[in-house]
Scaffold this motif. Sequence first.
Motif, PDB file in Angstrom:
ATOM      1  N   ALA A  81      -5.923 -14.792  -3.162  1.00 16.31           N
ATOM      2  CA  ALA A  81      -4.826 -15.488  -2.503  1.00 16.31           C
ATOM      3  C   ALA A  81      -4.248 -14.698  -1.335  1.00 16.31           C
ATOM      4  CB  ALA A  81      -3.733 -15.805  -3.524  1.00 16.31           C
ATOM      5  N   LEU A  82      -4.840 -13.566  -1.006  1.00 15.06           N
ATOM      6  CA  LEU A  82      -4.404 -12.816   0.177  1.00 15.06           C
ATOM      7  C   LEU A  82      -4.857 -13.572   1.425  1.00 15.06           C
ATOM      8  CD1 LEU A  82      -3.234  -9.935   1.082  1.00 15.06           C
ATOM      9  CD2 LEU A  82      -5.623  -9.341   1.449  1.00 15.06           C
TER      10      LEU A  82
ATOM     11  N   PHE B 149       7.931  -4.982  -5.142  1.00 20.72           N
ATOM     12  CA  PHE B 149       7.116  -6.053  -4.568  1.00 20.72           C
ATOM     13  C   PHE B 149       6.494  -6.883  -5.681  1.00 20.72           C
ATOM     14  CE2 PHE B 149       6.344  -2.356  -1.565  1.00 20.72           C
ATOM     15  CZ  PHE B 149       7.432  -2.686  -0.772  1.00 20.72           C
ATOM     16  N   SER B 150       6.170  -8.128  -5.337  1.00 18.40           N
ATOM     17  CA  SER B 150       5.529  -8.991  -6.320  1.00 18.40           C
ATOM     18  C   SER B 150       4.308  -9.657  -5.696  1.00 18.40           C
ATOM     19  CB  SER B 150       6.502 -10.059  -6.794  1.00 18.40           C
ATOM     20  OG  SER B 150       6.705 -10.998  -5.754  1.00 18.40           O
ATOM     21  N   GLY B 151       3.482 -10.224  -6.556  1.00 14.44           N
ATOM     22  CA  GLY B 151       2.390 -11.096  -6.122  1.00 14.44           C
ATOM     23  C   GLY B 151       1.550 -10.552  -4.991  1.00 14.44           C
ATOM     24  N   VAL B 152       1.402 -11.376  -3.949  1.00  9.75           N
ATOM     25  CA  VAL B 152       0.449 -11.061  -2.883  1.00  9.75           C
ATOM     26  C   VAL B 152       0.865  -9.811  -2.105  1.00  9.75           C
ATOM     27  CG1 VAL B 152       1.512 -12.698  -1.282  1.00  9.75           C
ATOM     28  CG2 VAL B 152      -0.843 -12.031  -0.938  1.00  9.75           C
ATOM     29  N   GLN B 153       2.177  -9.637  -1.873  1.00 10.64           N
ATOM     30  CA  GLN B 153       2.618  -8.434  -1.154  1.00 10.64           C
ATOM     31  C   GLN B 153       2.359  -7.192  -1.997  1.00 10.64           C
ATOM     32  OE1 GLN B 153       4.741 -11.058  -1.642  1.00 10.64           O
ATOM     33  NE2 GLN B 153       5.262 -11.859   0.380  1.00 10.64           N
ATOM     34  N   ASP B 154       2.581  -7.328  -3.305  1.00 13.94           N
ATOM     35  CA  ASP B 154       2.333  -6.198  -4.189  1.00 13.94           C
ATOM     36  C   ASP B 154       0.839  -5.876  -4.230  1.00 13.94           C
ATOM     37  OD1 ASP B 154       3.103  -4.220  -6.092  1.00 13.94           O
ATOM     38  OD2 ASP B 154       2.293  -5.494  -7.667  1.00 13.94           O
ATOM     39  N   ALA B 155       0.016  -6.934  -4.244  1.00 13.12           N
ATOM     40  CA  ALA B 155      -1.433  -6.719  -4.285  1.00 13.12           C
ATOM     41  C   ALA B 155      -1.874  -5.933  -3.055  1.00 13.12           C
ATOM     42  CB  ALA B 155      -2.166  -8.048  -4.357  1.00 13.12           C
ATOM     43  N   MET B 156      -1.380  -6.344  -1.883  1.00 11.66           N
ATOM     44  CA  MET B 156      -1.782  -5.657  -0.652  1.00 11.66           C
ATOM     45  C   MET B 156      -1.264  -4.221  -0.654  1.00 11.66           C
ATOM     46  SD  MET B 156      -3.543  -5.897   2.006  1.00 11.66           S
ATOM     47  CE  MET B 156      -3.799  -4.286   2.705  1.00 11.66           C
ATOM     48  N   THR B 157      -0.013  -4.040  -1.110  1.00  8.73           N
ATOM     49  CA  THR B 157       0.542  -2.686  -1.143  1.00  8.73           C
ATOM     50  C   THR B 157      -0.249  -1.810  -2.109  1.00  8.73           C
ATOM     51  OG1 THR B 157       2.686  -3.687  -0.790  1.00  8.73           O
ATOM     52  CG2 THR B 157       2.675  -1.373  -1.389  1.00  8.73           C
ATOM     53  N   GLN B 158      -0.565  -2.358  -3.288  1.00  2.00           N
ATOM     54  CA  GLN B 158      -1.302  -1.566  -4.275  1.00  2.00           C
ATOM     55  C   GLN B 158      -2.669  -1.155  -3.778  1.00  2.00           C
ATOM     56  OE1 GLN B 158      -1.607  -2.289  -8.457  1.00  2.00           O
ATOM     57  NE2 GLN B 158       0.283  -3.448  -8.501  1.00  2.00           N
ATOM     58  N   TRP B 159      -3.343  -2.040  -3.051  1.00  5.61           N
ATOM     59  CA  TRP B 159      -4.689  -1.656  -2.597  1.00  5.61           C
ATOM     60  C   TRP B 159      -4.660  -0.891  -1.296  1.00  5.61           C
ATOM     61  CZ3 TRP B 159      -7.907  -0.504  -5.915  1.00  5.61           C
ATOM     62  CH2 TRP B 159      -7.928  -1.176  -7.132  1.00  5.61           C
ATOM     63  N   TRP B 160      -3.583  -1.064  -0.551  1.00  7.91           N
ATOM     64  CA  TRP B 160      -3.372  -0.147   0.588  1.00  7.91           C
ATOM     65  C   TRP B 160      -3.222   1.259   0.027  1.00  7.91           C
ATOM     66  CZ3 TRP B 160       1.607   2.210   1.339  1.00  7.91           C
ATOM     67  CH2 TRP B 160       1.761   2.906   2.526  1.00  7.91           C
TER      68      TRP B 160
ATOM     69  N   SER C 260      -7.617  -4.015   2.198  1.00  6.71           N
ATOM     70  CA  SER C 260      -7.689  -5.436   1.845  1.00  6.71           C
ATOM     71  C   SER C 260      -9.076  -5.867   1.409  1.00  6.71           C
ATOM     72  CB  SER C 260      -7.214  -6.285   3.028  1.00  6.71           C
ATOM     73  OG  SER C 260      -7.943  -5.956   4.183  1.00  6.71           O
TER      74      SER C 260
END
Lengths: 243, 552
Positions: free
Chosen positions: B327-328, B257-268, B320
């Motif tokens: 940018a989420l 994953f990259s960018g915003v999807q990666d950010a959400m996955t990482q903090w999930w 989240s």
Amino acid sequence: MIIKTHYRIEKNSIALVLAIILVSGIGGLFEIAPLFSIDETVESAPDMRVYTPLELAGRNIYMREGCYACHSQMVRTLKDDVDRYGPYSLAAESQYDHPMLWGSKRTGPDLARLGEKYSDHWHTMHLNNPRDVVPESIMPAYRWLLRTPLDTQDLSLHLNAMRRVGVPYDDAMISNATQDALAQATPELSTSKALMERYGEETNVRVFDGKADTVTEMDALVAYLQILGRLTALPYQESSSTQ
Amino acid sequence: MLAQLSFRERNLALCAAGLVMLVGLLVTAVGWQDLIAVHGVIAALYTAGIIALLLKHRKAPAPSPERLKEYYDDPTKIGILLCLVWGVFGMAVGDWIAWLMAYPDATFDAAWASFGRIRPVHTTGVIFGFGGNALIATSLHVVQRTSRARLPDQFSPWFVLLGYNLFCLLAVIGYPLGITQSKEYAEPEWYLDIWLVIVWVAYLVLYLRTLARRQEPHIYVANWYYLAFILVVAVLHTVNNLAVPIAVGSTKSYSLFSGVQDAMTQWWYGHNAVAFFLTAGFLGMLYYYLPKCAGRPIYSYRMSIISFWGITFMYMWAGSHHLHYTALPQWVQTLGVGFSVMLIVPSWGSAANALLTLNGAWHRVRDDATLRFMMVAAVFYGLSTFEGSFMAIRPVNSLSHYTDWTVGHVHSGALGWVAFIVFGSIYSLVPWLYKCKGMYSKYLVEIHFWLALSGTLIYLISLWNAGITQGLMWRTYNESGELTYSFLDSMIAMKPYYIARGIGGFLFLTGACLALLNVVMTIKQASRESSRSDASTRAAAVDLPVAGAPQS
């Protein structure tokens, strides 16, 4: 009633396992899955370019040294964030970031708008020993960057892996990755023209670390820092249109 | 200890260790040019050590079948020691990097010692080394007692424990060398992630097999939490670490994953690592050791049910809130706030259930530092879950995010809740395991308690002040509408707080060292006493399973 149902579940380990997976799975499915399918999640930025091999190598050094532990790359949509750092970050800007480096802590300042804010010379001095330029700084000194030659041999493999996760590198970019990395930090090489053709006229081609004879890890890291916030002009256009 | 393994189990262990060794050597050969070779060599040496031990005991006589009538606690005993050693190590590194923030040149000018490289050594050392070993060790103890059944075999608990520690060891050696995928709290690279999945599946299977042999119709609450911990961590770990390696013989990979999807996955992942690793597992610990130690049943069964399912359902939505104003997309942020605030209910449900269980045993809390550790853990659990929900609210978050308040909040949970419940559980568990009256020194437990509590409070108060100061300085405007303070001003203002934090951390670390000392002395004393008399066997008679293990 509920207690009765629970009596049944807690007497059966497999039922308990399934219930836990089901109940815990809902949140992730609802929040994450739509992010891949809703178009507005990531803005379209037609001028967005990919990282050059040298910048990608620099980004990997940024990750290796754990810079993200103290620096964010995410200007929030708050007035003081925008006044301090620049236009707020857009999702499009990190669409080629595998993984993203938004960060979670600002022991040092945000770096999302760092590109071309300071000279290469300043960055080299600062990374070599931050206290030479900013006496009060508590950033570690990264003296080994300047004395370590950059490993460029396997950059094609790196670009290829990036393509497999969805970054639009073409065949020429992949096969010339090593050559392009060297060319970007060695302007007198004849290959630097080919590099600009592949990655755009705006690509920074120069000796980043002040040492023309070798391409060091410092070259790569400074090249990466100088491109932060400059892969697309979209955030700057958005902020001027809203003003 | 190894003589307790049957011949079949010894051979199985030899095969497994040999296989891992072979993989290690193969990796070394394929990735000779790469840092992965270092990991290959260490894995080979680690397993070579295990093989040497096994070969030394290979000819030992077959163990008596009598052992199968008792619980199998050897892995728990080793797990506790590993937990404390990791704890001292991880906390020492933590305190070192805390001082680096006040005195940044304390790194010997070495690349491996720079802050960014050793910070994950601290986080992995304490979360996975200290916390993980505590969870594995106690879960194996609790599941046997609450099921009144012995573990189904003697090989798989060792595979889980030693395999897990191999993962931690390789991870911690890798970061100073620069091997990291840079995902917070999930730094190990792709091949270590695969290894952890193998170990984790073995853990789940072992747990379920033990539950299947239980002699109690009901599965006790503690096991719900341990199960949720094992299951959900498996899911989180697998999804968050999806990545494409650049080559088989290379450490490096690029995340799927990259960018915003990666950010959400990482903090999930990141938030639920807190929920299911640092909360659910330790609630399992709390639900067994606190009532046992207080000698009182859990206050409310209904509250346990509501809290458990509340936590399991709601936490997964809350990740989240780490990404407010970014940018989420806003709708995800809003969902995150909503569920974060609602989480107060199940969280305080658990904390209240624990404290109400102590009702009627307060005199014991006063007199017994072990029980006091658990009581304080429950209080800090309540406090930090409240703080967490509070910080998830958007306007609060706009002040607190990116500041040291977040670091303080994390340590309120990690020191005040997780470490306190671990120490409380270990102080009650060790005397039971070694069948002695109490810890070697009650006095040391008491000193440890006050060191830990004062260290935690100094740590929290300094970083709470630091964070609020930072947050306010960043957003202060002067009369002409310009920002009053440069970033540098806010950084300089942090110095006294960073020094205070280093002192608080040092006190906490000293306490952990005392715990290790006290446990080692208790074990030594117990082994001296048991060789002198058979009093211990009589004391043990009550702690026996209904279901022994099948003959193997």
